[in-house]
Design an enzyme around this catalytic site. Structure first.
Site, mmCIF file in Angstrom:
data_model
loop_
_atom_site.group_PDB
_atom_site.id
_atom_site.type_symbol
_atom_site.label_atom_id
_atom_site.label_comp_id
_atom_site.label_asym_id
_atom_site.label_seq_id
_atom_site.Cartn_x
_atom_site.Cartn_y
_atom_site.Cartn_z
ATOM 1 N N ALA A 121 -17.155 44.084 -66.923
ATOM 2 C CA ALA A 121 -18.428 43.601 -66.394
ATOM 3 C C ALA A 121 -18.274 43.221 -64.933
ATOM 4 O O ALA A 121 -17.154 43.099 -64.434
ATOM 5 C CB ALA A 121 -18.906 42.388 -67.185
ATOM 6 N N ASN A 136 -22.357 40.835 -59.916
ATOM 7 C CA ASN A 136 -23.384 40.975 -58.862
ATOM 8 C C ASN A 136 -24.341 39.788 -58.858
ATOM 9 O O ASN A 136 -24.812 39.363 -59.903
ATOM 10 C CB ASN A 136 -24.191 42.240 -59.105
ATOM 11 C CG ASN A 136 -23.327 43.420 -59.445
ATOM 12 O OD1 ASN A 136 -22.480 43.808 -58.656
ATOM 13 N ND2 ASN A 136 -23.498 43.961 -60.644
ATOM 14 N N HIS A 174 -17.137 34.385 -67.774
ATOM 15 C CA HIS A 174 -16.373 34.777 -66.584
ATOM 16 C C HIS A 174 -17.315 35.245 -65.466
ATOM 17 O O HIS A 174 -17.252 34.747 -64.340
ATOM 18 C CB HIS A 174 -15.380 35.881 -66.962
ATOM 19 C CG HIS A 174 -14.578 36.405 -65.819
ATOM 20 N ND1 HIS A 174 -13.307 35.949 -65.536
ATOM 21 C CD2 HIS A 174 -14.862 37.337 -64.872
ATOM 22 C CE1 HIS A 174 -12.851 36.589 -64.470
ATOM 23 N NE2 HIS A 174 -13.771 37.438 -64.052
ATOM 24 N N GLU A 175 -18.175 36.183 -65.789
ATOM 25 C CA GLU A 175 -19.058 36.720 -64.734
ATOM 26 C C GLU A 175 -20.030 35.637 -64.254
ATOM 27 O O GLU A 175 -20.325 35.550 -63.065
ATOM 28 C CB GLU A 175 -19.821 37.954 -65.220
ATOM 29 C CG GLU A 175 -18.949 39.079 -65.795
ATOM 30 C CD GLU A 175 -17.766 39.488 -64.937
ATOM 31 O OE1 GLU A 175 -17.770 39.243 -63.720
ATOM 32 O OE2 GLU A 175 -16.794 40.039 -65.500
HETATM 33 N N1 BES Z 1 -15.144 41.494 -60.529
HETATM 34 C C1 BES Z 1 -14.668 41.983 -61.767
HETATM 35 C C2 BES Z 1 -15.098 43.369 -62.073
HETATM 36 C C3 BES Z 1 -14.437 44.446 -61.267
HETATM 37 C C4 BES Z 1 -13.113 44.678 -61.401
HETATM 38 C C5 BES Z 1 -15.112 45.229 -60.423
HETATM 39 C C6 BES Z 1 -12.513 45.692 -60.671
HETATM 40 C C7 BES Z 1 -14.524 46.224 -59.681
HETATM 41 C C8 BES Z 1 -13.202 46.470 -59.811
HETATM 42 C C9 BES Z 1 -15.116 41.099 -62.924
HETATM 43 O O1 BES Z 1 -15.386 39.789 -62.584
HETATM 44 C C10 BES Z 1 -13.978 41.042 -63.900
HETATM 45 O O2 BES Z 1 -12.979 40.503 -63.570
HETATM 46 N N2 BES Z 1 -14.146 41.633 -65.070
HETATM 47 C C11 BES Z 1 -13.127 41.744 -66.068
HETATM 48 C C12 BES Z 1 -13.384 40.870 -67.256
HETATM 49 C C13 BES Z 1 -12.974 39.445 -67.095
HETATM 50 C C14 BES Z 1 -13.314 38.654 -68.340
HETATM 51 C C15 BES Z 1 -11.528 39.255 -66.765
HETATM 52 C C16 BES Z 1 -13.129 43.179 -66.519
HETATM 53 O O3 BES Z 1 -14.075 43.888 -66.179
HETATM 54 O O4 BES Z 1 -12.211 43.592 -67.192
HETATM 55 ZN ZN ZN Z 2 -13.773 38.532 -62.380
#
Ligand code: BES
Ligand code: ZN
Length: 847
Positions: free
Chosen positions: A255, A258, A290-291
């Site tokens: 996720a 944004n 998290h988001e």
């Molecule tokens: N900002 C990230 C998503 C992201 C990661 C966008 C890499 C572009 C490149 C988001 O906040 C995130 O960390 N998502 C994790 C899940 C979280 C619970 C650790 C994910 O997508 O795995």
């Molecule tokens: Zn993150």
């Protein structure tokens, strides 16, 4: 066009952009293969910058027109962007570009997923939408107009106005371009609202495809819980009138945060009892949190540059783990985090991909969204909190939000707030951000005249990333137990700062048994072989009690592999005892039953100088599970019956703990009754947790065919459930069949390999089948390499991430190494290989 020679970017080379962006106006005219994006951006010279080159990033864009202050200009275009002569005073840049969302299979920038437009801009995807200084330290307000024939047209911030075929949005909070988002499609909203502690009424909506309305309620509740928790625990309230979440089927990650418009992989938000397991529910709750938490740690305070990624990700992972611990069980969450850290971060930190929590260089930033940046990054914050105490942490965080709200900050800024608010010198602690490698801490002890002495020696193995590691600050939580099992010293935190250090505990009547690294107080490898059985019986620290069970099991497995010994009776007795101890949380007991992962056993064998044999490891695990089933056979039927949940399903900690232990019992029972009870559970299951667990055990028992067919017929229409169907067959295959099973599944009509979830469910799961992936004949290596080569031109990010399956290759025997080496070479020599995959394969081969 691909890059001929990939460039390396260095942290030390940071310079600010020459211009400030005052405001951004974007207009989108949506069309599948010819979307027009018009931008109007106010720039002014940045007084803090010396380099005044006007360079805007841009990739795969067709420039239609560009103007400065209304006058047509002819910028110089390259594959990476454009440069242009600009005035040395404030000016307005206008550009019109055309892009092709339908052709965007990389799922970065603006793309189409099942007819729905969506965006993914982190880290460097905005440059595929329009020309822009696509770097996190350039922040601006955005006004967006979306024109398109879709009932739902969304962007960041607050809605301004809308009509038939258009909508306007304004985001008042300055943000970097990576937080930009747009969604358009035929979607339905599940709505709710939340009133913040500041009295702002926020309209909440979760947008899904028609048909998925029934899978929204849990995610919405998780969002409201997260909003409340961030107010209660961190004093942070939400700051817009709306908060929207959209579920999309094709998404590279879990996720994305944004601003005001989070975009989620459908698997990370949609849930119902019939289609989702307890584990899915828990993950969804954590990702939503998290988001959402990024709104403060990431969006209001963002990163100066991508080297600072752990500033937002490490902190936000730490915050979401605190949230889960509060919502559910603290010890159980800690155990599951440590299992995950050891399974994903330790191999990274101890192999060719090792890098510091704050890397110093990269070629492709997408390759640095790693377990080290995320999970070790969160561990570092956890240690910091242990060192400064809860109050110190809370003061430091208040100062962080006060001082840096609206900033693009650095790790230096982060540590400074701790120094300023607590008076602590963090110079040495900062090494956690700059040194790669997992410290190993060896423990010796002595007892003399009533004084017990613990001596610790720390050593971080040198690596290419950190050739000369220095001593770290390591908080070690210790408690002491007397010979009768009573605790004689409650938990104390010792601060290790030197290579070798001793701590005395005077006034003891007898030599105690130490319980060291309680709660896993630091991300290290502890080299200590105390009486595990004693700790398993008596430790008051739940983490270390689980750890004792795990250590006993691990030692038993290792001697089964190396010496062919039978399962250790102490492990069998100890675990059988925990199993029926009804004073313990069922979820916790289920974790105590689990064996360490086979890949981790391989790592442990390798660390002890033995070349791991994947088949022997598989056999040892099988014989241990069989022995445990027999040892506990008297207790299992009753344990199973007593942990069936009656009444309506709830995905809460209590019920999911019951089901976890009930299913752990069923798993063992299946080894005794060859699957009759599992069949009965499968036939009568009313939720996915029960159905999927039973399916797994039936496959394992060699009688899964009918259940698999029935499952497929029942769930054919549900993508997320079918991902489980694909994955389950692979992970439950016998080692010799795993590659063939995975290969056959890739020929299934529902194997949409361009969908990252389906690709991961099949090939990602296969790479996680230790003995199957490492099959002696090399078929597993070839299968994965074939598919990575095929996916790379379509989706470099997902390909590159999956290359990490090869990161442990140096552990194995010469024949396997040579087979893997050939596959790595085959991938590396593929024409036009992406920058993402090239970097990963090069690092794995050379590191
Ligand atoms: N900002 C990230 C998503 C992201 C990661 C966008 C890499 C572009 C490149 C988001 O906040 C995130 O960390 N998502 C994790 C899940 C979280 C619970 C650790 C994910 O997508 O795995
Ligand atoms: Zn993150």
């Amino acid at each position: 066009m691909r890059d001929a020679s990939p460039q390396t970017i260095y942290l030390k080379d940071y310079t600010p952009f020459g211009y400030v962006v005052e405001e951004v106006h974007l207009t989108f005219d949506l069309a599948p293969s010819a979307t027009r994006v018009t931008s109007r951006i106010k720039f002014s010279p940045n007084p803090d910058a010396t380099n005044k080159t006007f360079f805007l990033h841009g990739k795969n864009l067709s420039l239609i027109a560009a103007k400065i202050d209304g006058e047509a200009v002819k910028p110089k275009l390259t594959d990476e962007g454009l440069t242009c002569d600009v005035p040395n005073v404030p000016f307005t840049w206008e550009a019109e570009v055309q892009i092709d969302p339908a052709a965007n299979t990389a799922l970065e920038g603006l793309y189409l997923s099942n007819g729905m437009y969506c965006t993914q801009c982190e880290a460097e995807g905005f440059r595929k939408i329009t020309y822009y200084p696509d770097r996190p330290d350039v922040m601006s307000t955005f006004s967006v107009r979306v024109n398109g024939p879709h009932p739902v047209l969304l962007s960041n911030g607050n809605p301004v106005a809308s009509g038939d075929g258009w909508a306007e949005w304004h985001d008042p909070w300055p943000k970097p371009a990576y937080l930009f988002a747009l969604v358009a499609g035929e979607l339905v909203a599940h709505r709710d609202s939340f009133t913040t502690m500041e009295g702002r009424k926020v309209d909440l909506a979760l947008y899904v495809r028609p048909g998925d309305e029934g899978k929204c309620a849990f995610g919405m509740q998780a969002l409201k819980d997260s909003m409340k928790w961030d107010e209660d625990v961190y004093g942070r309230a939400y700051d817009l009138d709306v908060f929207n979440i959209v579920a999309v089927d094709d998404f590279n990650m879990g996720a994305m945060e944004n601003k005001g418009l989070n975009i989620f992989n459908a698997s990370a938000v949609l849930a119902s009892p019939e289609t989702s397991t307890d584990t899915n529910f828990e993950r969804i709750e954590a990702i939503i949190a998290h988001e959402y938490f990024h709104n403060w740690t990431g969006n209001r305070i963002t990163c100066r540059d991508w080297f600072q990624l752990c500033l937002k990700e490490g902190l936000t992972v730490f915050r979401d783990s605190q949230f889960t611990a509060d919502m559910r069980s603290e010890p159980v969450k800690r155990i599951s985090d440590v299992i995950d850290l050891r399974a994903r971060q330790f191999p990274e930190d101890q192999g060719p991909l090792a890098h510091p929590v704050r890397p110093e260089s990269f070629q492709e930033i997408n390759n640095f969204y790693t377990a080290t940046v995320y999970e070790k990054g969160a561990e570092v914050i956890r240690m910091l909190k242990t060192l400064v105490g809860d109050e110190g942490y809370s003061k430091a965080l208040d100062l962080y939000f006060d001082r840096h709200d609206g900033d693009a900050a650095t790790i230096e800024d982060w540590l400074k707030v701790f120094e300023d608010s607590t008076g602590r010198d963090l110079t040495q602690f900062k090494r956690w951000y700059s040194q790669a490698g997992t410290p190993r801490v060896a423990v010796t002890d002595s007892f003399d005249n009533g004084t017990y002495t613990l001596t610790f020696e720390q050593l971080t193995p040198p690596s290419a990333a950190t050739p000369e590691p220095q001593a770290q600050v390591i908080p070690i939580a210790v408690g002491l137990l007397g010979p009768n099992g009573d605790e004689v010293l409650p938990t104390q935190v010792l601060e290790l700062t030197k290579d070798s250090q001793s701590f005395n505990f005077p006034g003891l009547g007898a030599k105690p048994v130490p319980s060291i690294l309680r709660g896993f107080s630091a991300p290290i490898v502890l080299e200590h072989t105390p009486d595990h059985a004693f700790l398993l019986a008596h430790d008051t620290d739940p983490f270390n009690r689980w750890e004792a069970a795990r250590n006993l099991g691990k030692a038993s497995l290792i001697s089964a592999v190396t010496k062919g010994s039978a399962p250790d009776a102490k492990w069998l007795d100890g675990v059988a005892g925990l199993l029926i101890d009804d004073t313990l949380d069922p979820a916790y007991r289920a974790y105590c039953l689990a064996l360490p992962g086979q890949s981790q056993l391989a790592a442990d064998l390798h660390a002890n100088g033995t070349t791991p044999d994947p088949d022997a490891i598989w056999d040892a695990c099988e014989s241990h599970r069989q022995a445990l089933a027999q040892r506990a056979s008297d207790a299992l039927p009753d344990l199973y019956t007593r942990h069936q949940v009656h009444g309506p399903y709830a995905p809460d900690a209590e019920q999911s703990g019951q089901r976890a232990l009930g299913n752990a019992a069923l798993s063992l029972l299946t080894r005794l009754d060859s699957g009759d009870m599992a069949q009965a559970q499968f036939d009568g299951a009313t939720n996915m947790t029960q159905q999927l667990a039973a399916l797994a055990y039936l496959i394992r028992a060699g009688r899964g065919d009918a259940a698999l067919a029935q499952f497929e017929a029942q769930w054919k229409h549900d993508r997320l459930v079918m991902d489980k169907w694909f994955g389950m067959q692979v992970i439950e295959a016998k080692p010799d069949d795993a590659a063939d099973t995975a290969k056959a599944l890739t020929k299934h009509t529902d194997f949409n390999w361009k969908n990252p979830n389906r690709f991961r469910a099949t090939l990602g799961t296969f790479a996680a089948h230790h003995a199957g992936f490492h099959a002696k004949d090399g078929s597993g290596y070839t299968l994965l390499a074939d598919w990575l080569i095929k996916l790379d031109p379509v989706n470099p990010q997902t390909t590159a991430r999956m290359c990490s399956a090869f990161q442990t290759w140096r552990r194995y025997d010469a024949i396997r190494q040579s087979m893997i080496g050939k596959e790595l070479e085959r991938i590396a020599s593929t024409p036009n290989l992406s920058r993402d995959t090239t970097e990963m394969i090069t690092r794995i081969r050379e590191g």
